[in-house]
Write a protein that holds these residues in place. Structure first.
Motif, PDB file in Angstrom:
ATOM      1  N   PHE A  37     -11.096   0.533 -13.479  1.00 32.28           N
ATOM      2  CA  PHE A  37     -10.046   1.094 -12.637  1.00 32.28           C
ATOM      3  C   PHE A  37      -9.777   0.161 -11.457  1.00 32.28           C
ATOM      4  O   PHE A  37     -10.699  -0.360 -10.837  1.00 32.28           O
ATOM      5  N   HIS A  38      -8.498  -0.051 -11.172  1.00 25.73           N
ATOM      6  CA  HIS A  38      -8.065  -0.809 -10.008  1.00 25.73           C
ATOM      7  C   HIS A  38      -7.288   0.173  -9.140  1.00 25.73           C
ATOM      8  O   HIS A  38      -6.323   0.781  -9.595  1.00 25.73           O
ATOM      9  N   CYS A  39      -7.743   0.324  -7.895  1.00 26.62           N
ATOM     10  CA  CYS A  39      -7.215   1.393  -7.051  1.00 26.62           C
ATOM     11  C   CYS A  39      -6.449   0.872  -5.850  1.00 26.62           C
ATOM     12  O   CYS A  39      -6.695  -0.230  -5.365  1.00 26.62           O
ATOM     13  N   SER A  40      -5.535   1.697  -5.392  1.00 27.70           N
ATOM     14  CA  SER A  40      -4.803   1.416  -4.162  1.00 27.70           C
ATOM     15  C   SER A  40      -4.584   2.749  -3.446  1.00 27.70           C
ATOM     16  O   SER A  40      -4.763   3.816  -4.037  1.00 27.70           O
ATOM     17  N   PHE A  41      -4.205   2.661  -2.196  1.00 28.17           N
ATOM     18  CA  PHE A  41      -3.999   3.875  -1.407  1.00 28.17           C
ATOM     19  C   PHE A  41      -2.511   4.131  -1.212  1.00 28.17           C
ATOM     20  O   PHE A  41      -1.737   3.206  -0.958  1.00 28.17           O
ATOM     21  N   LEU A  42      -2.123   5.397  -1.366  1.00 31.82           N
ATOM     22  CA  LEU A  42      -0.746   5.809  -1.166  1.00 31.82           C
ATOM     23  C   LEU A  42      -0.555   6.429   0.208  1.00 31.82           C
ATOM     24  O   LEU A  42       0.564   6.572   0.682  1.00 31.82           O
ATOM     25  N   CYS A  43      -1.673   6.842   0.825  1.00 28.72           N
ATOM     26  CA  CYS A  43      -1.596   7.494   2.130  1.00 28.72           C
ATOM     27  C   CYS A  43      -2.928   7.355   2.860  1.00 28.72           C
ATOM     28  O   CYS A  43      -3.894   6.835   2.313  1.00 28.72           O
ATOM     29  N   CYS A  44      -2.938   7.829   4.098  1.00 29.11           N
ATOM     30  CA  CYS A  44      -4.142   7.852   4.923  1.00 29.11           C
ATOM     31  C   CYS A  44      -4.314   9.271   5.452  1.00 29.11           C
ATOM     32  O   CYS A  44      -3.335  10.001   5.618  1.00 29.11           O
ATOM     33  N   TYR A  45      -5.541   9.619   5.742  1.00 25.91           N
ATOM     34  CA  TYR A  45      -5.811  10.895   6.397  1.00 25.91           C
ATOM     35  C   TYR A  45      -6.143  10.636   7.860  1.00 25.91           C
ATOM     36  O   TYR A  45      -6.803   9.656   8.186  1.00 25.91           O
ATOM     37  N   TYR A  46      -5.637  11.493   8.728  1.00 25.58           N
ATOM     38  CA  TYR A  46      -6.020  11.434  10.134  1.00 25.58           C
ATOM     39  C   TYR A  46      -6.208  12.851  10.637  1.00 25.58           C
ATOM     40  O   TYR A  46      -5.709  13.802  10.044  1.00 25.58           O
ATOM     41  N   ASP A  47      -6.946  12.971  11.714  1.00 23.30           N
ATOM     42  CA  ASP A  47      -7.352  14.275  12.231  1.00 23.30           C
ATOM     43  C   ASP A  47      -6.309  14.834  13.205  1.00 23.30           C
ATOM     44  O   ASP A  47      -5.913  14.176  14.141  1.00 23.30           O
ATOM     45  N   VAL A  48      -5.854  16.053  12.936  1.00 24.34           N
ATOM     46  CA  VAL A  48      -4.942  16.750  13.842  1.00 24.34           C
ATOM     47  C   VAL A  48      -5.584  18.083  14.198  1.00 24.34           C
ATOM     48  O   VAL A  48      -5.678  18.978  13.359  1.00 24.34           O
ATOM     49  N   GLU A  49      -6.074  18.168  15.433  1.00 18.07           N
ATOM     50  CA  GLU A  49      -6.732  19.377  15.914  1.00 18.07           C
ATOM     51  C   GLU A  49      -7.811  19.866  14.947  1.00 18.07           C
ATOM     52  O   GLU A  49      -7.903  21.037  14.630  1.00 18.07           O
ATOM     53  N   GLY A  50      -8.600  18.926  14.444  1.00 17.11           N
ATOM     54  CA  GLY A  50      -9.739  19.267  13.593  1.00 17.11           C
ATOM     55  C   GLY A  50      -9.431  19.392  12.115  1.00 17.11           C
ATOM     56  O   GLY A  50     -10.325  19.615  11.314  1.00 17.11           O
ATOM     57  N   LEU A  51      -8.151  19.271  11.726  1.00 17.50           N
ATOM     58  CA  LEU A  51      -7.783  19.380  10.317  1.00 17.50           C
ATOM     59  C   LEU A  51      -7.168  18.068   9.843  1.00 17.50           C
ATOM     60  O   LEU A  51      -6.428  17.422  10.583  1.00 17.50           O
ATOM     61  N   PRO A  52      -7.472  17.654   8.600  1.00 18.64           N
ATOM     62  CA  PRO A  52      -6.913  16.387   8.108  1.00 18.64           C
ATOM     63  C   PRO A  52      -5.430  16.517   7.749  1.00 18.64           C
ATOM     64  O   PRO A  52      -5.009  17.509   7.173  1.00 18.64           O
ATOM     65  N   GLY A  62       2.376   8.562  16.794  1.00 20.85           N
ATOM     66  CA  GLY A  62       1.820   8.359  18.128  1.00 20.85           C
ATOM     67  C   GLY A  62       0.765   9.401  18.409  1.00 20.85           C
ATOM     68  O   GLY A  62       0.823  10.521  17.916  1.00 20.85           O
ATOM     69  N   GLU A  63      -0.218   9.007  19.179  1.00 25.27           N
ATOM     70  CA  GLU A  63      -1.319   9.904  19.500  1.00 25.27           C
ATOM     71  C   GLU A  63      -1.725   9.667  20.953  1.00 25.27           C
ATOM     72  O   GLU A  63      -1.910   8.530  21.366  1.00 25.27           O
ATOM     73  N   PHE A  64      -1.793  10.751  21.722  1.00 25.80           N
ATOM     74  CA  PHE A  64      -2.209  10.608  23.117  1.00 25.80           C
ATOM     75  C   PHE A  64      -3.725  10.627  23.211  1.00 25.80           C
ATOM     76  O   PHE A  64      -4.379  11.459  22.602  1.00 25.80           O
ATOM     77  N   GLN A  65      -4.257   9.665  23.937  1.00 25.96           N
ATOM     78  CA  GLN A  65      -5.697   9.575  24.175  1.00 25.96           C
ATOM     79  C   GLN A  65      -5.891   9.436  25.677  1.00 25.96           C
ATOM     80  O   GLN A  65      -5.583   8.389  26.240  1.00 25.96           O
ATOM     81  N   GLU A  66      -6.362  10.532  26.310  1.00 25.39           N
ATOM     82  CA  GLU A  66      -6.510  10.574  27.764  1.00 25.39           C
ATOM     83  C   GLU A  66      -5.147  10.309  28.401  1.00 25.39           C
ATOM     84  O   GLU A  66      -4.213  11.032  28.158  1.00 25.39           O
ATOM     85  N   ASN A  67      -5.007   9.254  29.205  1.00 20.98           N
ATOM     86  CA  ASN A  67      -3.731   8.949  29.849  1.00 20.98           C
ATOM     87  C   ASN A  67      -2.987   7.820  29.151  1.00 20.98           C
ATOM     88  O   ASN A  67      -2.096   7.214  29.726  1.00 20.98           O
ATOM     89  N   SER A  68      -3.357   7.529  27.923  1.00 17.42           N
ATOM     90  CA  SER A  68      -2.745   6.429  27.187  1.00 17.42           C
ATOM     91  C   SER A  68      -2.087   6.952  25.915  1.00 17.42           C
ATOM     92  O   SER A  68      -2.424   8.018  25.412  1.00 17.42           O
ATOM     93  N   LEU A  69      -1.158   6.161  25.418  1.00 13.53           N
ATOM     94  CA  LEU A  69      -0.515   6.473  24.144  1.00 13.53           C
ATOM     95  C   LEU A  69      -0.984   5.459  23.123  1.00 13.53           C
ATOM     96  O   LEU A  69      -0.922   4.248  23.366  1.00 13.53           O
ATOM     97  N   ALA A  70      -1.484   5.941  21.999  1.00  9.43           N
ATOM     98  CA  ALA A  70      -1.893   5.053  20.918  1.00  9.43           C
ATOM     99  C   ALA A  70      -0.821   5.107  19.837  1.00  9.43           C
ATOM    100  O   ALA A  70      -0.398   6.182  19.430  1.00  9.43           O
ATOM    101  N   GLU A  71      -0.359   3.931  19.405  1.00  7.85           N
ATOM    102  CA  GLU A  71       0.571   3.862  18.285  1.00  7.85           C
ATOM    103  C   GLU A  71      -0.248   3.528  17.053  1.00  7.85           C
ATOM    104  O   GLU A  71      -0.959   2.533  17.027  1.00  7.85           O
ATOM    105  N   CYS A  72      -0.165   4.392  16.048  1.00  7.22           N
ATOM    106  CA  CYS A  72      -1.009   4.253  14.868  1.00  7.22           C
ATOM    107  C   CYS A  72      -0.160   4.035  13.624  1.00  7.22           C
ATOM    108  O   CYS A  72       0.978   4.505  13.544  1.00  7.22           O
ATOM    109  N   ILE A  73      -0.734   3.340  12.645  1.00  7.91           N
ATOM    110  CA  ILE A  73      -0.052   3.089  11.380  1.00  7.91           C
ATOM    111  C   ILE A  73      -1.055   3.228  10.241  1.00  7.91           C
ATOM    112  O   ILE A  73      -2.230   2.901  10.386  1.00  7.91           O
ATOM    113  N   CYS A  74      -0.568   3.755   9.122  1.00 10.16           N
ATOM    114  CA  CYS A  74      -1.395   3.877   7.913  1.00 10.16           C
ATOM    115  C   CYS A  74      -1.350   2.551   7.168  1.00 10.16           C
ATOM    116  O   CYS A  74      -0.285   2.073   6.797  1.00 10.16           O
TER     117      CYS A  74
END
Length: 115
Positions: A37-52, A62-74
């Motif tokens: 099997f050769h595998c690839s990813f179609l998506c990513c999981y991230y945590d939103v208020e304790g749920l994936p 975008g995700e707020f961390q303390e007083n900063s904004l984190a820009e995230c990408i899958c």
């Protein structure tokens, strides 16, 4: 209410037939001519208020961390990569009626020239 139970996920078999597909969660696999099997990813999981939550490869959020904004990408390896974005403060002086917003904060310039 959300009710959850753990499901044991079986790994793909060690040997497969060419063209056979296998997928679990965000991972998608196809059997090659080599019988593996050769595998690839179609998506990513991230945590939103304790749920994936799932987000597609290449999608940003975008995700707020303390007083900063984190820009995230899958990424195509199934991992979420984040970088901190510098948030510029509002200017010290503004024109009456001028608006300014960042994240959850919304500001309006008053007659005194201050946000």
């Amino acid at each position: 209410q959300v009710s959850c139970s753990i499901v044991d996920l079986e790994p793909p078999p060690a040997v497969c037939e060419a063209g056979e597909g296998y997928g679990i969660g965000c991972e998608s696999c196809m059997c090659g001519d080599d019988g593996q099997f050769h595998c690839s990813f179609l998506c990513c999981y991230y945590d939103v208020e304790g749920l994936p939550e799932a987000i597609g490869v290449g999608e940003k959020f975008g995700e707020f961390q303390e007083n900063s904004l984190a820009e995230c990408i899958c990424q195509d390896d199934g991992q979420v990569s984040c970088s901190i974005v510098d948030l510029e403060p509002p200017p010290a002086v503004c024109e009456a009626g001028e608006g300014y917003g960042i994240g959850c904060e919304s500001c309006m310039c008053g007659d005194d020239g201050q946000f």
